[in-house]
Design an enzyme around this catalytic site. Structure first.
Site, PDB file in Angstrom:
ATOM      1  N   HIS A   1      -0.756   0.598  -9.690  1.00 43.91           N
ATOM      2  CA  HIS A   1      -1.513  -0.414  -8.972  1.00 43.91           C
ATOM      3  C   HIS A   1      -1.953  -1.512  -9.541  1.00 43.91           C
ATOM      4  O   HIS A   1      -3.095  -1.810  -9.337  1.00 43.91           O
ATOM      5  CB  HIS A   1      -2.616   0.472  -7.933  1.00 43.91           C
TER       6      HIS A   1
ATOM      7  N   ARG B   1       0.849  -1.254  -0.033  1.00 48.70           N
ATOM      8  CA  ARG B   1       0.129  -0.028  -0.067  1.00 48.70           C
ATOM      9  C   ARG B   1       0.890   1.275   0.027  1.00 48.70           C
ATOM     10  O   ARG B   1       1.875   1.145   0.549  1.00 48.70           O
ATOM     11  CB  ARG B   1      -0.888   0.033   1.327  1.00 48.70           C
TER      12      ARG B   1
ATOM     13  N   GLU C   1      -3.485   7.640  -4.375  1.00 41.51           N
ATOM     14  CA  GLU C   1      -3.748   7.496  -5.828  1.00 41.51           C
ATOM     15  C   GLU C   1      -5.036   7.961  -6.331  1.00 41.51           C
ATOM     16  O   GLU C   1      -5.868   8.059  -5.393  1.00 41.51           O
ATOM     17  CB  GLU C   1      -3.866   5.886  -5.893  1.00 41.51           C
TER      18      GLU C   1
END
Length: 327
Positions: free
Chosen positions: A290, A243, A272
């Site tokens: 991601h 993360r 993000e």
């Protein structure tokens, strides 16, 4: 556990399948049509939700869609949240514990592909593959000659932050490269041959590269901080597929700009889809949106896991990849 007769609801279509709530952010389009032989799927935006939603006992959480107390207030009968993400930091686990709601994760459905990607990012940064590709495509090879050499992975000291499902597979993939593997984790794992370090700082002091793949919790937020980066050194590399908030992004940018760190391979970011602009022009940084764990094969494994958990829940059988919320 509820009476078996309460396990089923009747739809206007006349079937006897139970209802399951789809909980997701608007931009998450993951289809669940393959589960329609097990449950009737319903979303809060559906016209029939006021009729059937309040009695639904299961919610399927798509991706990292946040589930907080206010969401659970809208799902008064939910007893189980079936997660579709490897991480669960987006779910209020304390509130689920308080309400006696069971929670599952994606478990190992994404582990193989995540581990592959982590090694790919590490090799890319070391050997400058993406940077070399840009060099050739820009037509610079004929005019400026050979691109600067990268470094080999073989024999490097690689530290793994989080030796869980993904971390363990990362370690296995590093073994053929004759890497010296160390790790830090919540507890020492006596069954593995790798060197355990009680802190991330100690691990960094004994590593050439760190691969970050642990869960995000209050304890692991910014676990890769300025001190860890300094310990890793000017030739050190950070790969993050966990993360974004596991790494102090502002400090990472400072260290990279100041040549205090060798490079980074980043699949996740703190805000993000926003990415620090300073990283965009750095040839020693590889960026990815991601996607480390996402492949058609991992989605198929996830679909099978969701199906099995739906069937297990409505049959009063043990759930797969259920979290222990007692601690």
């Amino acid at each position: 556990m509820a009476d078996p007769q309460q396990l089923q609801s009747t739809t206007d279509a006349g079937n006897n399948l139970p209802f399951a709530i789809i909980h997701r952010l608007p931009n998450f389009k993951f289809s669940l049509s393959w589960a329609e032989d097990i449950v009737n799927l319903i979303e809060p935006s559906d016209p029939l939700y006021p009729i059937h939603g309040p009695s639904a006992r299961v919610a399927i959480d798509i991706g990292p869609s946040p589930i907080k107390s206010e969401h659970l207030d809208q799902y008064p009968s939910v007893e189980c949240i079936i997660g579709t993400s490897a991480g669960v930091d987006h779910i209020d686990l304390a509130e689920c514990r308080r309400r006696n709601i069971r929670v599952t994760s994606a478990g190992g459905a994404f582990s193989e592909d995540g581990a592959d990607y982590a090694i790919g990012l590490l090799i890319d940064v070391l050997r400058r593959i993406s940077a070399s590709d840009r060099y050739v495509r820009a037509g610079l090879w004929p005019d400026k000659g050979d691109y600067p050499l990268g470094n080999k992975l073989g024999g490097k000291r690689v530290g793994i932050v989080g030796l869980g499902n993904i971390g363990s597979l990362v370690a296995k993939r590093l073994e053929p490269f004759r890497c010296t593997i160390g790790y830090t984790s919540r507890t020492k794992k006596p069954q593995v041959p790798y060197q355990f370090y009680s802190t991330t700082l100690d691990l960094a002091n004994n590593s050439d590269a760190l691969i970050v793949c642990c869960a995000l919790t209050e304890k692991t937020r910014h676990v890769i901080n300025h001190d860890v980066m300094k310990a890793l050194g000017k030739r050190g590399i950070i790969v993050n597929i966990g993360r974004g908030a596991l790494v102090d992004e502002k400090e990472l940018v400072k260290c990279l700009v100041g040549n205090e760190l060798g490079g980074a391979g980043l699949d996740v970011f703190e805000n993000e889809p926003q990415v620090p602009k300073e990283l965009m022009t750095m040839d020693n940084v590889v960026l990815s949106p991601h996607k480390a764990i996402l492949t058609p094969e991992s989605f198929e494994a996830l679909r099978e896991l969701i199906r099995e958990n739906l069937k297990a829940f409505f049959s009063n059988k043990p759930l797969l990849c259920e979290l222990n919320l007692s601690g």
